[in-house]
Design a protein around this motif. Structure first.
Motif, short mmCIF file in Angstrom:
data_model
loop_
_atom_site.label_atom_id
_atom_site.label_comp_id
_atom_site.label_asym_id
_atom_site.label_seq_id
_atom_site.Cartn_x
_atom_site.Cartn_y
_atom_site.Cartn_z
N LEU A 241 3.61 -2.12 2.44
CA LEU A 241 4.06 -2.66 0.76
C LEU A 241 2.29 -4.01 1.38
CD1 LEU A 241 4.96 -4.31 -0.97
CD2 LEU A 241 5.85 -5.97 0.61
N MET A 242 1.99 -4.26 2.55
CA MET A 242 0.72 -5.32 2.09
C MET A 242 -0.60 -4.46 1.62
SD MET A 242 1.62 -8.26 3.57
CE MET A 242 3.22 -7.30 2.15
N ARG A 243 -0.66 -3.13 2.33
CA ARG A 243 -1.45 -2.14 1.57
C ARG A 243 -1.49 -2.11 -0.12
NH1 ARG A 243 -0.56 0.35 6.08
NH2 ARG A 243 0.73 2.51 5.27
N PHE A 244 -0.53 -2.07 -0.87
CA PHE A 244 -0.38 -1.60 -1.81
C PHE A 244 -0.76 -2.50 -2.35
CE2 PHE A 244 2.61 -3.28 -5.72
CZ PHE A 244 1.98 -2.65 -6.26
N ILE A 245 -0.38 -4.40 -2.42
CA ILE A 245 -0.83 -5.23 -2.41
C ILE A 245 -2.10 -5.80 -2.44
CG2 ILE A 245 -0.31 -8.02 -1.77
CD1 ILE A 245 2.24 -7.60 -0.90
N ALA A 246 -2.73 -5.71 -1.44
CA ALA A 246 -4.13 -5.45 -1.36
C ALA A 246 -5.32 -4.68 -2.32
CB ALA A 246 -5.08 -5.65 -0.33
N GLY A 247 -3.71 -3.59 -2.98
CA GLY A 247 -4.71 -2.56 -3.20
C GLY A 247 -5.07 -3.13 -5.06
N ASP A 248 -5.17 -1.82 -5.38
CA ASP A 248 -5.26 -2.32 -7.38
C ASP A 248 -4.72 -1.03 -7.77
OD1 ASP A 248 -6.52 0.06 -7.08
OD2 ASP A 248 -8.79 -0.47 -7.96
N ARG A 249 -4.10 -0.70 -7.32
CA ARG A 249 -2.79 -0.16 -8.35
C ARG A 249 -1.77 -1.13 -8.81
NH1 ARG A 249 0.27 4.27 -4.44
NH2 ARG A 249 0.53 2.93 -3.53
N PRO A 250 -0.92 -0.03 -10.17
CA PRO A 250 0.00 -0.82 -10.48
C PRO A 250 1.44 -1.27 -9.76
CG PRO A 250 -1.03 0.65 -12.37
CD PRO A 250 -2.28 1.01 -10.81
N SER A 251 1.14 0.34 -9.55
CA SER A 251 2.64 -0.03 -8.79
C SER A 251 2.45 1.42 -7.87
CB SER A 251 3.78 1.04 -10.30
OG SER A 251 5.14 1.55 -9.17
N PRO A 252 3.47 1.37 -6.35
CA PRO A 252 3.63 2.24 -4.94
C PRO A 252 4.07 3.18 -6.34
CG PRO A 252 4.79 0.93 -4.83
CD PRO A 252 4.26 0.35 -6.10
N LEU A 253 5.24 3.64 -6.87
CA LEU A 253 5.91 4.15 -6.88
C LEU A 253 5.47 5.64 -8.14
CD1 LEU A 253 8.27 2.73 -9.37
CD2 LEU A 253 8.42 2.89 -6.33
N PRO A 254 5.12 7.02 -7.23
CA PRO A 254 5.36 7.84 -8.45
C PRO A 254 5.76 7.88 -10.10
CG PRO A 254 6.78 9.16 -6.94
CD PRO A 254 6.48 7.50 -6.52
N PRO A 255 4.72 8.79 -10.39
CA PRO A 255 4.78 8.63 -11.91
C PRO A 255 6.44 8.94 -12.04
CG PRO A 255 2.70 9.94 -11.13
CD PRO A 255 3.27 9.55 -9.92
N ARG A 256 7.14 8.47 -13.31
CA ARG A 256 8.73 9.01 -13.37
C ARG A 256 8.76 10.16 -14.40
NH1 ARG A 256 13.21 6.38 -15.44
NH2 ARG A 256 12.46 3.85 -15.07
N PHE A 257 7.41 10.45 -14.67
CA PHE A 257 7.95 11.97 -14.72
C PHE A 257 6.07 13.25 -14.80
CE2 PHE A 257 11.01 11.48 -17.46
CZ PHE A 257 10.92 9.62 -18.48
N PRO A 258 5.97 13.91 -13.13
CA PRO A 258 5.05 14.28 -13.03
C PRO A 258 4.62 14.76 -14.38
CG PRO A 258 7.13 14.75 -11.78
CD PRO A 258 7.22 13.99 -12.42
#
Length: 93
Positions: A76-93
């Motif tokens: 979670l801390m890595r996600f917060i420090a990063g620039d991705r809008p979401s840590p979730l994989p795409p809903r429809f790969p």
């Protein structure tokens, strides 16, 4: 919410990725509305979903070993420090 997702992804809970995508959409809506109106709240329709996620997380806290919880928190801390809008994989790969 994201810690519950990370733990679920790692085997602590039944896979239900859609519930996390739905929760993320509710949070995004609350954030947009809050930025516009300065009123920060979830829609009532979101409450049952977040209740299920919180119940899942309660179960995870009982089942998951400490190292798994710490790794989820670190992720979670890595996600917060990063620039991705979401840590979730795409809903429809």
């Amino acid at each position: 919410m994201y810690i519950a997702y990370f733990l679920e992804r790692d085997g602590y809970g039944d896979p239900a990725l859609d519930q996390f995508h739905d929760a993320e959409q509710f949070m995004e809506l609350a954030n947009r509305r809050g930025a516009e109106t300065d009123t920060w709240s979830l829609d009532e329709d979101a409450y049952p979903l977040f209740q299920r996620i919180l119940a899942l997380h309660d179960e995870q806290m009982l089942e998951a070993p400490a190292h798994a919880i710490i790794e989820a928190e670190d992720e979670l801390m890595r996600f917060i420090a990063g620039d991705r809008p979401s840590p979730l994989p795409p809903r429809f790969p």
